[in-house]
Design an enzyme around this catalytic site. Structure first.
Site: not given
Ligand code: E4P
Length: 215
Positions: A87
């Site tokens: 990522k």
């Molecule tokens: C996924 O890859 C993200 O890190 C995550 O969905 C972020 O979500 P949030 O906005 O609830 O922290």
């Protein structure tokens, strides 16, 4: 549509896996910290533990913000397990790193996507996934679903194989809207996945069937 779970909590990942509908996991440094996972060795071990529970892709995020650092970290993460997807944040060096990993056959998830232009750039660089954060857009009074729709149109116009991984999903309506708009994946908290089960008429109907079955 694929369902990923957005957590680093092993019990929740196992619960979703046991439901039989889980296609993968996304994590981020905040989710790892929430579980109290500290120190490089523990963090790497935790990613492997997640891979042992699920069959699908597991996103593991780099914390470097320069190209060399992202490459070093990403290569180490990719070597951990074949299910790991690296990522990478949507920044200039991130795009360079995605291109580098794409040419090496290492899969990537470009995170923190908030505009169609960012998604287009990540797809051109060869990202396996882009992660538009729909909940965080909703939080600032911007319709996150318009972004999903725009990215779907753009990717379909040019046949980009990059998958749209709707992230920052907060509730079941987000999941349904993503499915209607053609997101390839929704990564969700367990609560949002389980909320899809619920309907009062189902509960009422089942109670009636069970009562009638005793007659
Ligand atoms: C996924 O890859 C993200 O890190 C995550 O969905 C972020 O979500 P949030 O906005 O609830 O922290």
């Amino acid at each position: 549509m694929k369902f990923f779970i957005d957590t680093a909590n092993l019990a929740q990942i196992k619960e979703a896996q046991d439901l039989g509908v889980l296609d993968g996991v996304t994590t981020n440094p905040s989710l790892m910290a929430k579980e109290g996972i500290k120190g490089q060795d523990n963090i790497l071990k935790h990613y492997v533990d997640i891979c042992k529970i699920v069959d699908g892709d597991v996103s593991a995020e780099v914390i470097s913000t320069d190209f060399e650092g992202m490459v070093r970290e990403g290569e180490a993460l990719a070597e951990l397990h074949p299910q790991i997807v690296v990522k990478i944040p949507m920044i200039k060096d991130g795009i360079k790193a995605i291109k580098y990993f794409s040419e090496k056959g290492i899969r990537t998830n470009c995170t923190l996507i908030f505009s169609a232009g960012q998604a287009l750039l990540a797809a051109k660089a060869g990202a396996t996934y882009v992660s538009p954060f729909i909940g965080r857009l909703d939080d600032v009074s911007t319709d996150g679903m318009i972004l999903i729709e725009d990215i779907r149109i753009i990717f379909d116009n040019y046949g980009y194989e990059t998958q749209i991984l709707a992230a920052s999903v907060r509730h079941p309506i987000h999941i349904i809207q993503c499915a209607k708009l053609g997101a390839d994946v929704a990564t969700c908290p367990l609560s949002a996945i389980l909320a899809l089960l619920n309907h009062p008429l189902t509960d009422k109907g089942l109670a009636q069937f069970l009562a009638d079955a005793k007659k």
